[in-house]
Scaffold this active site. Structure first.
Site, PDB file in Angstrom:
ATOM      1  N   PRO A  65      40.710  46.956  35.566  1.00  0.00           N
ATOM      2  CG  PRO A  65      38.928  46.284  34.220  1.00  0.00           C
ATOM      3  CD  PRO A  65      40.220  47.047  34.201  1.00  0.00           C
ATOM      4  CG  HIS A  66      42.029  44.610  40.217  1.00  0.00           C
ATOM      5  ND1 HIS A  66      42.244  45.905  39.796  1.00  0.00           N
ATOM      6  CD2 HIS A  66      42.130  44.643  41.561  1.00  0.00           C
ATOM      7  CE1 HIS A  66      42.480  46.676  40.839  1.00  0.00           C
ATOM      8  NE2 HIS A  66      42.408  45.940  41.925  1.00  0.00           N
ATOM      9  CB  ALA A  67      36.979  41.247  40.850  1.00  0.00           C
TER      10      ALA A  67
END
Length: 154
Positions: A65-67
């Site tokens: 997950p990344h943002a």
């Protein structure tokens, strides 16, 4: 770019289980706040927003997950090893037990992509993954991740 600049020991955890992806993201937000001083709510919102574009479960029990979020100066990593795998809607439909999260500044551009590629290469290394799955000490997990990239680059 090296994993040692993206991952601090306090951002590595072993957790029994989560009941949902949302709860996992909340934990990632809490770790981001305690380990990196990043506000938890924007981190959680960014992760959930990114996940709506497509699942970040890359297969083989691994999620990345990344943002990109506001008010961040540098890229921050968080690693969680789950003792009980979580149904994550991964591309291969396998539950996830290894989670490497990246939070990047909104305007990080190519650095965010380089960090994501570095983490992805590390998590594709079967010997690294095997070591991660056979250890439950956060300090050892951190050392495995940091040493993995250093060894491969040497």
């Amino acid at each position: 770019m090296e994993l040692s600049s993206l991952l601090v020991p306090s951002a590595v955890r072993v957790v029994g289980q989560f009941t949902s992806k949302k709860r996992l993201f909340q934990e990632l937000g809490e770790i981001a706040q305690s380990a990196w001083g990043i506000a938890a709510d924007p981190a959680v919102d960014g992760l959930q927003e990114r996940e709506t574009l497509g699942p970040t479960g890359v297969g083989h029990g691994i999620a990345l997950p990344h943002a990109r979020i506001e008010d961040l100066d540098s890229i921050a990593g968080i690693f969680i090893r789950l003792e009980k795998p979580l149904d994550y809607d991964s591309v291969d439909r396998q539950p996830v037990d290894l989670v490497f999260c990246l939070l990047a500044p909104k305007d990080s551009g190519v650095d965010h992509l380089k960090a994501l590629a570095l983490v992805s290469r590390t998590m594709r290394d079967q010997s690294v993954v095997s070591k991660l799955r056979s250890n439950t000490d956060p300090a050892k997990l951190h050392a495995i991740l940091i040493e993995a990239r250093s060894t491969q680059e040497a």
